[in-house]
Design an enzyme around this catalytic site. Structure first.
Site, PDB file in Angstrom:
ATOM      1  N   GLU A 120       1.003  -1.165   0.065  1.00 59.38           N
ATOM      2  CA  GLU A 120       0.079  -0.027   0.015  1.00 59.38           C
ATOM      3  C   GLU A 120       1.138   1.221  -0.130  1.00 59.38           C
ATOM      4  O   GLU A 120       1.968   1.325   0.655  1.00 59.38           O
ATOM      5  CB  GLU A 120      -0.769   0.141   1.324  1.00 59.38           C
ATOM      6  CG  GLU A 120      -1.866  -0.878   1.320  1.00 59.38           C
ATOM      7  CD  GLU A 120      -2.498  -0.770   2.977  1.00 59.38           C
ATOM      8  OE1 GLU A 120      -3.221  -0.125   3.127  1.00 59.38           O
ATOM      9  OE2 GLU A 120      -1.970  -1.812   3.635  1.00 59.38           O
ATOM     10  N   LYS A 122       2.132   4.707   1.367  1.00 61.91           N
ATOM     11  CA  LYS A 122       2.227   5.269   2.768  1.00 61.91           C
ATOM     12  C   LYS A 122       1.777   6.791   2.692  1.00 61.91           C
ATOM     13  O   LYS A 122       2.740   7.458   2.177  1.00 61.91           O
ATOM     14  CB  LYS A 122       3.492   5.096   3.458  1.00 61.91           C
ATOM     15  CG  LYS A 122       3.600   5.351   4.947  1.00 61.91           C
ATOM     16  CD  LYS A 122       4.980   5.014   5.162  1.00 61.91           C
ATOM     17  CE  LYS A 122       4.818   5.317   6.942  1.00 61.91           C
ATOM     18  NZ  LYS A 122       4.628   6.681   7.545  1.00 61.91           N
ATOM     19  N   ASP A 124       0.964  10.571   3.524  1.00 65.16           N
ATOM     20  CA  ASP A 124       1.607  11.350   4.440  1.00 65.16           C
ATOM     21  C   ASP A 124       0.547  12.368   5.169  1.00 65.16           C
ATOM     22  O   ASP A 124       0.220  13.339   4.685  1.00 65.16           O
ATOM     23  CB  ASP A 124       2.553  12.344   3.547  1.00 65.16           C
ATOM     24  CG  ASP A 124       3.843  12.833   4.424  1.00 65.16           C
ATOM     25  OD1 ASP A 124       3.845  12.397   5.605  1.00 65.16           O
ATOM     26  OD2 ASP A 124       4.613  13.725   3.771  1.00 65.16           O
ATOM     27  N   TYR A 232      -5.926   1.406   7.125  1.00 65.33           N
ATOM     28  CA  TYR A 232      -5.004   0.654   6.457  1.00 65.33           C
ATOM     29  C   TYR A 232      -4.773  -0.667   7.676  1.00 65.33           C
ATOM     30  O   TYR A 232      -4.181  -1.528   7.487  1.00 65.33           O
ATOM     31  CB  TYR A 232      -3.557   1.247   6.523  1.00 65.33           C
ATOM     32  CG  TYR A 232      -2.987   2.157   7.689  1.00 65.33           C
ATOM     33  CD1 TYR A 232      -2.651   1.341   8.816  1.00 65.33           C
ATOM     34  CD2 TYR A 232      -2.802   3.481   7.563  1.00 65.33           C
ATOM     35  CE1 TYR A 232      -2.344   2.061   9.869  1.00 65.33           C
ATOM     36  CE2 TYR A 232      -2.333   3.972   8.497  1.00 65.33           C
ATOM     37  CZ  TYR A 232      -2.022   3.531   9.920  1.00 65.33           C
ATOM     38  OH  TYR A 232      -1.439   4.241  10.901  1.00 65.33           O
ATOM     39  N   LYS A 321      10.635   3.856   2.414  1.00 67.72           N
ATOM     40  CA  LYS A 321      10.481   5.202   2.369  1.00 67.72           C
ATOM     41  C   LYS A 321      11.117   5.607   0.944  1.00 67.72           C
ATOM     42  O   LYS A 321      12.197   5.354   0.435  1.00 67.72           O
ATOM     43  CB  LYS A 321      11.204   5.883   3.403  1.00 67.72           C
ATOM     44  CG  LYS A 321      10.764   5.643   4.786  1.00 67.72           C
ATOM     45  CD  LYS A 321       9.171   5.938   5.191  1.00 67.72           C
ATOM     46  CE  LYS A 321       9.011   7.353   5.386  1.00 67.72           C
ATOM     47  NZ  LYS A 321       9.254   7.887   6.843  1.00 67.72           N
ATOM     48  N   CYS A 415      21.910  47.267  -9.959  1.00 63.98           N
ATOM     49  CA  CYS A 415      21.843  45.793 -10.408  1.00 63.98           C
ATOM     50  C   CYS A 415      23.021  45.060 -10.250  1.00 63.98           C
ATOM     51  O   CYS A 415      24.224  46.025 -10.373  1.00 63.98           O
ATOM     52  CB  CYS A 415      21.524  45.877 -12.073  1.00 63.98           C
ATOM     53  SG  CYS A 415      22.055  44.445 -13.009  1.00 63.98           S
ATOM     54  N   CYS A 418      25.027  45.118 -13.849  1.00 57.16           N
ATOM     55  CA  CYS A 418      25.580  46.000 -14.742  1.00 57.16           C
ATOM     56  C   CYS A 418      25.543  47.506 -14.122  1.00 57.16           C
ATOM     57  O   CYS A 418      25.806  48.633 -14.557  1.00 57.16           O
ATOM     58  CB  CYS A 418      24.671  46.245 -16.014  1.00 57.16           C
ATOM     59  SG  CYS A 418      23.114  46.750 -15.624  1.00 57.16           S
ATOM     60  N   CYS A 433      15.878  45.371 -13.149  1.00 59.79           N
ATOM     61  CA  CYS A 433      17.096  46.315 -13.663  1.00 59.79           C
ATOM     62  C   CYS A 433      16.616  47.134 -14.627  1.00 59.79           C
ATOM     63  O   CYS A 433      16.131  46.614 -15.612  1.00 59.79           O
ATOM     64  CB  CYS A 433      18.150  45.238 -13.947  1.00 59.79           C
ATOM     65  SG  CYS A 433      19.494  45.952 -15.022  1.00 59.79           S
ATOM     66  N   CYS A 439      22.665  45.479 -20.050  1.00 60.71           N
ATOM     67  CA  CYS A 439      22.896  44.497 -18.887  1.00 60.71           C
ATOM     68  C   CYS A 439      23.405  43.249 -19.297  1.00 60.71           C
ATOM     69  O   CYS A 439      22.300  42.360 -19.815  1.00 60.71           O
ATOM     70  CB  CYS A 439      21.793  44.453 -17.913  1.00 60.71           C
ATOM     71  SG  CYS A 439      21.907  43.143 -16.485  1.00 60.71           S
TER      72      CYS A 439
HETATM   73  O1  I6G Z   1       2.082   4.518   9.555  1.00 65.42           O
HETATM   74  C1  I6G Z   1       1.593   3.707   9.007  1.00 65.42           C
HETATM   75  C2  I6G Z   1       1.177   3.888   7.719  1.00 65.42           C
HETATM   76  C3  I6G Z   1       0.512   3.014   6.711  1.00 65.42           C
HETATM   77  C4  I6G Z   1       1.362   2.339   9.489  1.00 65.42           C
HETATM   78  C5  I6G Z   1       0.991   1.429   8.598  1.00 65.42           C
HETATM   79  C6  I6G Z   1       0.374   1.471   7.224  1.00 65.42           C
HETATM   80  O2  I6G Z   1      -0.079   0.711   6.474  1.00 65.42           O
HETATM   81  C7  I6G Z   1      -0.357   1.191   5.239  1.00 65.42           C
HETATM   82  N1  I6G Z   1       0.458   0.077   9.049  1.00 65.42           N
HETATM   83  C8  I6G Z   1       0.615  -0.359  10.356  1.00 65.42           C
HETATM   84  C9  I6G Z   1       0.586  -1.551  10.871  1.00 65.42           C
HETATM   85  C10 I6G Z   1       1.358   0.733  11.267  1.00 65.42           C
HETATM   86  N2  I6G Z   1       1.443   1.984  10.821  1.00 65.42           N
HETATM   87  C11 I6G Z   1       1.593   0.519  12.635  1.00 65.42           C
END
Ligand code: I6G
Length: 673
Positions: A120, A122, A124, A232, A321, A415, A418, A433, A439
């Site tokens: 999957e 991750k 943010d 998740y 990551k 400037c 120049c 300028c 220039c």
């Molecule tokens: O921080 C996380 C992001 C995504 C996760 C995670 C995740 O699964 C797609 N899954 C677990 C089991 C944990 N943190 C602890």
């Protein structure tokens, strides 16, 4: 007059229907009714609830808008700690992770040396826990330190992709669902645009915006922030186990009303994980949300249990990551660069830092307003962000780290190249300028632009070579390029005979050009590639563009007063005309353009068509728009001029609303045609 039982039944039916539409829209991205129908149902329910307030229950879809503000957040102790994930940063780390798992499982579970994984993205965002009892949402909490978080129930209730009541059946008595609340990129852009318009502080990134939105004591503010949730995993499961594999448990969650990631995939082994990482890296910029990596989990839940945990992380999962997109570094100096149009731009010289996959040592600061907005001083520690192919940006000054000897930035009066006066016109953020082509910096940039691919396309004339040719005084204007001798070119650094010949050949070939490329190459302020094309199509010859007055130019689609004035003043300057004459004299030429006299009302305007049209097909609508000079695109962006929304329009309509783009229904479109 309806009987009480009938009123109650109506309310139930309306709520069920609204929850179903909500699910189709926010969870499945696949609405089955147009927004107006959803609004009609919601208004009907609101009317009944206003008349009979005793019928209002917390899980009613009308209750998502947010209740009264809180005085503060209370603490929540997680019954099952919310763990973190170990990280992998390379293919080797991933192979080690897989080897550890195979080694531990041995002959029971990994007999043939392979284990199946679920992959999957991750997201943010902010990790949260949602607790359901008998199918009702009873509490939402942040992860906090994993042991203790904050109670944000009021705020999570405003997130449309979180069910207030579980759908279907078969869910456990007590169920804790975990996942990430995030802000889609489009909502983040809209939020920051609004903050900029209202002179408010900008959010650094979608994650901070999501965190800030969830930490609001007034849930009405959270409700206006367009947050989404993607699940998740599960935590507490009491009164009913429901699957043997992680992928299956996600499908169950989806059936009960939760959004799960559409990119989720089961792969047979670690090689599948590595290909998944590669493919998600490639589509990362196209995803509608920010991600910082991908997560791999052993799919079989019995195997997960056997693998267990080490300190605060599961042994059966890992986050692979991406290179960080934000880093902390120090501003060594602020220098000023002069661009093609004379714009004097402050640039931060940084302690080199690896961010978003490259080493960054400079970041543009745009103008003095931006420096003031950031409150930046030389010596400051700053957060640099480089997302995708975007130019690195200073997003925040870490004031707590400011050294005693930090010094403020002063804008130069002269400037730096120049020494002509730098002038800032009233109402403009940019200072320029005043040296024009006197220039050297402006000359260099003008020549680089002239040679660029979309302009005269002079192959082999790179930026460094242009700079050296100007520094050597071999070229003072673009016309001088065509007077370069073989000896001059070959005498330049790293110019072998062959490359010199190639460059002279490319210069010769570039003389045969198009009117639009030539107009673009001239570097008239605000005349980009598209405007240059529009001008050549509208006027047909350079002479007509050259002699057009402001009124004539304003009659051309997409040409506004600023552009028109820049064009007129460019051709009023005799040295510009002299250079054009010199270019024509050395043989630069192009065919005139046949002007299409039909009235193309939507010339250059971008339309998007979405939803189902009942009186014509989408293809027919597209044809009609193209005939009227419009461009038709498949996705909504800030550049979209108008969205034509048919029945059951979904996410594109929402995005257009967020961006404040013109929206037309089918009938209005037909009337317009
Ligand atoms: O921080 C996380 C992001 C995504 C996760 C995670 C995740 O699964 C797609 N899954 C677990 C089991 C944990 N943190 C602890």
């Amino acid at each position: 007059m309806l009987a009480p039982t009938e009123i109650i039944q109506n309310v139930k039916t309306l709520r069920n229907e609204l929850e179903r539409h909500n699910y189709r829209y926010y969870v499945m991205d696949d609405p089955t009714v147009p927004d107006v129908e959803y609004d009609r149902l919601m208004n009907r329910l609101k009317d009944i609830e206003a008349k009979y307030p005793l019928l209002i229950v917390p899980e009613s879809p009308t209750q998502r808008v947010g209740g009264a503000p809180l005085a503060g957040f209370t603490q929540v102790t997680h019954e099952m700690p919310m763990l973190s994930l170990d990280n992998a940063f390379s293919e080797d780390d991933m192979q080690d992770f897989n080897r550890r798992i195979i080694g531990r499982l041995g002959n029971i579970g990994a007999e043939d040396g392979v284990v199946e994984y679920v992959c999957e993205p991750k997201l943010d965002g902010i990790a949260v826990s949602l607790l359901y009892e008998k199918g009702q949402l009873v509490r939402g909490a942040t992860r906090g330190d994993g042991e203790t978080g904050e109670d944000i129930t009021q705020n999570v209730r405003t997130v449309n992709s979180i069910p207030l009541k579980l759908m279907g059946s078969g869910y456990p008595e007590r169920l804790e669902v975990r996942g990430e609340i995030y802000m889609p990129k489009s909502s983040f852009d809209a939020l920051n645009q609004e903050a900029e318009r209202t002179d408010n502080k900008l959010f650094v990134n979608p994650r901070n915006a999501a965190a800030g939105s969830l930490r609001q004591l007034d849930p009405k503010i959270t409700a206006g922030r367009n947050l989404e949730m993607c699940c998740y995993s599960v935590g507490i499961v009491e009164g009913g186990a429901f699957s043997d594999t992680h992928s299956d448990s996600l499908y169950c969650l989806n059936q009960w009303g939760f959004r799960i990631n559409a990119e989720m995939k089961v792969v047979a082994d670690v090689d599948g994980c590595l290909s998944y990482y590669q493919s998600i890296s490639e589509k990362r910029n196209l995803l509608p949300y920010e991600i910082d990596g991908v997560v791999f989990k052993v799919n079989n839940l019995a195997l997960q249990q056997r693998l267990g945990f080490v300190s605060r992380a599961p042994r059966w999962a890992i986050a692979h990551k991406f290179p960080a997109q934000e880093e902390l570094t120090t501003v060594l100096d602020v220098e000023f660069q002069v661009g093609r149009t004379g714009a004097v731009t402050p640039v931060a010289r940084l302690v080199p830092v690896f961010v978003g996959g490259v080493t960054v040592s400079n970041a543009t600061l745009h103008n003095m307003d931006e420096i003031e907005r950031l409150g930046l001083m030389i010596g400051d520690s700053v957060i640099i962000r480089r997302a995708g192919d975007v130019i690195p940006k200073v997003v925040k000054v870490v004031e707590e780290k400011r050294p005693d000897n930090a010094c403020s930035v002063t804008f130069p009066a002269l400037c730096p190249v120049c020494e002509s006066e730098v002038i800032q016109l009233e109402g403009e953020a940019v200072a320029r300028c005043s040296g024009g082509l006197f220039c050297a910096a402006q000359r260099k940039e003008a020549i680089k632009h002239f040679a660029s691919r979309k302009a005269m396309d002079i192959d082999g004339l790179g930026d460094k070579l242009v700079e050296s040719l100007v520094d050597e005084d071999y070229i003072k204007s673009v016309a001088d390029l065509y007077k370069l001798t073989r000896f001059q070119v070959a005498s330049m650094d790293r110019m072998a005979e062959k490359s010199a010949n190639n460059l002279l050949g490319a210069l010769e070939r570039s003389k045969n050009t198009k009117l639009s490329s030539f107009v673009y190459a001239l570097g008239i302020r605000e005349v980009g590639e598209t405007t240059a094309r529009t001008l050549s199509n509208a006027f047909g010859t350079l002479e007509k563009i050259r002699t057009a007055n402001v009124e004539t130019l304003l009659a051309v689609q997409d040409v506004g007063p600023i552009v028109a004035n820049h064009i007129v003043s460019f051709f009023e300057q005799s040295h510009n005309n002299e250079i054009i004459e010199q270019l024509i004299a050395v043989g630069v030429h192009w065919p005139d353009v046949v002007v299409d006299e039909t009235d193309k009302v939507f010339q250059g305007k971008t339309f998007v068509i979405t939803g189902t049209l009942s009186q014509m097909s989408r293809e027919e609508a597209k044809e009609k728009l193209l005939e009227l000079g419009a461009k038709v695109s498949g996705s909504v962006s800030k550049k979209t001029y108008c969205l034509i929304a048919g029945e059951a329009a979904g996410s594109k309509l929402k995005k257009a609303e967020d961006l404040g783009i013109n929206i037309m229904n089918e009938q209005a479109f037909i009337d317009l045609l």
